[in-house]
Design a protein around this motif. Structure first.
Motif, PDB file in Angstrom:
ATOM      1  N   THR A 120       0.845  -1.185   0.000  1.00 33.99           N
ATOM      2  CA  THR A 120       0.000   0.000   0.000  1.00 33.99           C
ATOM      3  C   THR A 120       0.881   1.236   0.000  1.00 33.99           C
ATOM      4  O   THR A 120       2.013   1.214   0.500  1.00 33.99           O
ATOM      5  N   ASN A 121       0.388   2.316  -0.588  1.00 35.68           N
ATOM      6  CA  ASN A 121       1.148   3.556  -0.705  1.00 35.68           C
ATOM      7  C   ASN A 121       0.219   4.756  -0.809  1.00 35.68           C
ATOM      8  O   ASN A 121      -0.844   4.675  -1.447  1.00 35.68           O
ATOM      9  N   PRO A 122       0.624   5.883  -0.233  1.00 35.45           N
ATOM     10  CA  PRO A 122      -0.025   7.142  -0.580  1.00 35.45           C
ATOM     11  C   PRO A 122       0.507   7.625  -1.921  1.00 35.45           C
ATOM     12  O   PRO A 122       1.635   7.287  -2.301  1.00 35.45           O
TER      13      PRO A 122
ATOM     14  N   LEU B 239       3.172  11.097  -8.119  1.00 38.99           N
ATOM     15  CA  LEU B 239       4.274  10.923  -7.183  1.00 38.99           C
ATOM     16  C   LEU B 239       3.921   9.895  -6.113  1.00 38.99           C
ATOM     17  O   LEU B 239       2.790   9.863  -5.621  1.00 38.99           O
ATOM     18  N   VAL B 240       4.905   9.098  -5.730  1.00 37.95           N
ATOM     19  CA  VAL B 240       4.693   8.028  -4.762  1.00 37.95           C
ATOM     20  C   VAL B 240       5.987   7.835  -3.984  1.00 37.95           C
ATOM     21  O   VAL B 240       7.014   8.445  -4.298  1.00 37.95           O
ATOM     22  N   GLY B 241       5.959   7.001  -2.980  1.00 36.12           N
ATOM     23  CA  GLY B 241       7.146   6.737  -2.194  1.00 36.12           C
ATOM     24  C   GLY B 241       8.063   5.717  -2.837  1.00 36.12           C
ATOM     25  O   GLY B 241       7.620   4.865  -3.613  1.00 36.12           O
ATOM     26  N   VAL B 242       9.342   5.804  -2.504  1.00 37.24           N
ATOM     27  CA  VAL B 242      10.306   4.828  -2.996  1.00 37.24           C
ATOM     28  C   VAL B 242       9.985   3.442  -2.444  1.00 37.24           C
ATOM     29  O   VAL B 242      10.119   2.441  -3.140  1.00 37.24           O
TER      30      VAL B 242
ATOM     31  N   GLY C 290       3.412   6.077   5.348  1.00 35.36           N
ATOM     32  CA  GLY C 290       4.205   6.012   4.128  1.00 35.36           C
ATOM     33  C   GLY C 290       4.804   7.359   3.809  1.00 35.36           C
ATOM     34  O   GLY C 290       4.530   8.356   4.483  1.00 35.36           O
ATOM     35  N   LYS C 291       5.616   7.395   2.796  1.00 36.44           N
ATOM     36  CA  LYS C 291       6.243   8.639   2.365  1.00 36.44           C
ATOM     37  C   LYS C 291       5.954   8.909   0.897  1.00 36.44           C
ATOM     38  O   LYS C 291       5.804   7.982   0.109  1.00 36.44           O
ATOM     39  N   ILE C 292       5.885  10.182   0.574  1.00 31.90           N
ATOM     40  CA  ILE C 292       5.957  10.621  -0.809  1.00 31.90           C
ATOM     41  C   ILE C 292       7.377  11.133  -1.013  1.00 31.90           C
ATOM     42  O   ILE C 292       7.851  11.986  -0.256  1.00 31.90           O
ATOM     43  N   ASP C 293       8.079  10.585  -1.990  1.00 34.25           N
ATOM     44  CA  ASP C 293       9.443  11.018  -2.279  1.00 34.25           C
ATOM     45  C   ASP C 293       9.445  11.952  -3.481  1.00 34.25           C
ATOM     46  O   ASP C 293       8.768  11.697  -4.481  1.00 34.25           O
ATOM     47  N   PHE C 294      10.225  13.020  -3.366  1.00 36.01           N
ATOM     48  CA  PHE C 294      10.328  14.016  -4.427  1.00 36.01           C
ATOM     49  C   PHE C 294      11.773  14.092  -4.911  1.00 36.01           C
ATOM     50  O   PHE C 294      12.692  14.238  -4.095  1.00 36.01           O
ATOM     51  N   TYR C 295      11.967  14.010  -6.214  1.00 39.65           N
ATOM     52  CA  TYR C 295      13.263  14.239  -6.859  1.00 39.65           C
ATOM     53  C   TYR C 295      13.022  15.374  -7.868  1.00 39.65           C
ATOM     54  O   TYR C 295      12.790  15.127  -9.055  1.00 39.65           O
ATOM     55  N   PRO C 296      13.015  16.642  -7.383  1.00 45.62           N
ATOM     56  CA  PRO C 296      12.512  17.754  -8.194  1.00 45.62           C
ATOM     57  C   PRO C 296      13.099  17.861  -9.592  1.00 45.62           C
ATOM     58  O   PRO C 296      12.363  17.993 -10.570  1.00 45.62           O
ATOM     59  N   ARG C 297      14.418  17.812  -9.690  1.00 43.07           N
ATOM     60  CA  ARG C 297      15.022  18.030 -11.010  1.00 43.07           C
ATOM     61  C   ARG C 297      14.706  16.889 -11.971  1.00 43.07           C
ATOM     62  O   ARG C 297      14.664  17.074 -13.183  1.00 43.07           O
TER      63      ARG C 297
END
Length: 300
Positions: free
Chosen positions: A102-104, A119-122, A139-146
């Protein structure tokens, strides 16, 4: 790498098939990429992909969804925000099973028809069992902006959650039977602002200064450019100059000023008493408010 969904190409399943986590960050310690499992099952769960079958609708619902009101992303490579939610499920579902995932998720548009990257978590969320049919998930949402985002992606995003029960099926195996896989998703569980981080500087000169003399206050308002990984001057923005006397805790507005074509600020005031000067920016939906650290001036 930036994985993005164009509106013309979107099918209902693209909510998860365009998950924005670079491949180098995607898999867990065992090498299993849960995002790919989500994507494959999501494609089959929506229109156009049901033949010869699809996953069954799993008896899972989501509630008590909590996410930060805003996430500020600067010029760094990675950021994350934590999400919690309640997962309610049928008695026969084992949320602690190794292949229950499961994921946010964050998206724009609709969860089954997003208008941009999703966007979702790693890694999948972890769930703590609270009763025979409920669990609290984090859970986490991971961001890699560039890698994932354009500057135009700043603003309001919707939040949702998904769950998959693989039930012993291997999404990468030749004998994968998707009809034996359970799937659930729910959008509109919350919202957050994904914002381009700002910085604000101030400098008052000369220091010290004689009472009644002119002080020159300069500074600069900058914001993160996700596409270059750098900060740039924020041009033509309204900023307030504020002042507080020594030993006073609150600032008061002195005057308004706008940044120039380089994001720079420059104005003058008459020195009256020892105290601190700062610039303050109210912020917008796409960029956060920011205060400069007050610059102390000794008035003699």
């Amino acid at each position: 790498m930036r994985i993005r969904a164009t509106v013309a190409a979107v099918t209902g399943a693209l909510a998860l098939s365009a998950l924005a986590v670079p491949a180098t960050h995607a898999a867990g310690g065992d090498g299993f990429d849960h995002r790919e499992a989500f994507a494959k099952i999501s494609r089959a769960a929506h229109k156009g992909d049901r033949a010869p079958g699809g996953p069954y609708d799993m008896d899972v619902t989501f509630s008590d969804f909590k996410i930060a009101k805003a996430v500020k992303l600067g010029s760094g490579t990675h950021y994350s925000t934590t999400v919690t939610y309640k997962l309610t499920h049928a008695a026969g579902i084992d949320v602690k099973a190794a292949d229950f995932l499961t994921n946010p998720v964050l998206y724009r548009g609709e969860i089954d028809a997003p208008t941009s990257v999703t966007l979702v978590g790693v890694r999948p969320a972890t769930c703590a069992v609270t009763t025979a049919t409920t669990a609290t998930c984090t859970g986490k949402i991971d961001f890699y902006p560039r890698e994932d985002l354009l500057n135009s992606d700043a603003g309001a995003w919707k939040a949702g959650a998904v769950a998959v029960a693989l039930n012993g099926q291997d999404p990468e195996g030749l004998e994968f039977d998707i009809t034996k896989v359970g799937y659930a998703e729910k959008g509109d569980l919350g919202t957050t602002l994904v914002q381009r981080a700002t910085t604000l500087a101030v400098d008052a000169t000369p220091e010290p200064v004689k009472k009644g003399k002119t002080l020159t206050i300069t500074g600069k308002l900058s914001l993160a450019n996700w596409e270059t990984g750098k900060y740039v001057g924020y041009v033509n923005q309204s900023v307030a100059l504020q002042y507080r006397k020594k030993d006073v805790t609150t600032y008061s507005n002195v005057k308004g000023i706008k940044t120039n074509s380089k994001g720079e600020l420059r104005t003058t005031v008459t020195a009256s008493a020892d105290g601190y000067y700062r610039f303050t920016f109210k912020g917008k939906t796409t960029v956060p408010a920011v205060n400069a650290t007050g610059d102390y001036v000794d008035v003699q």
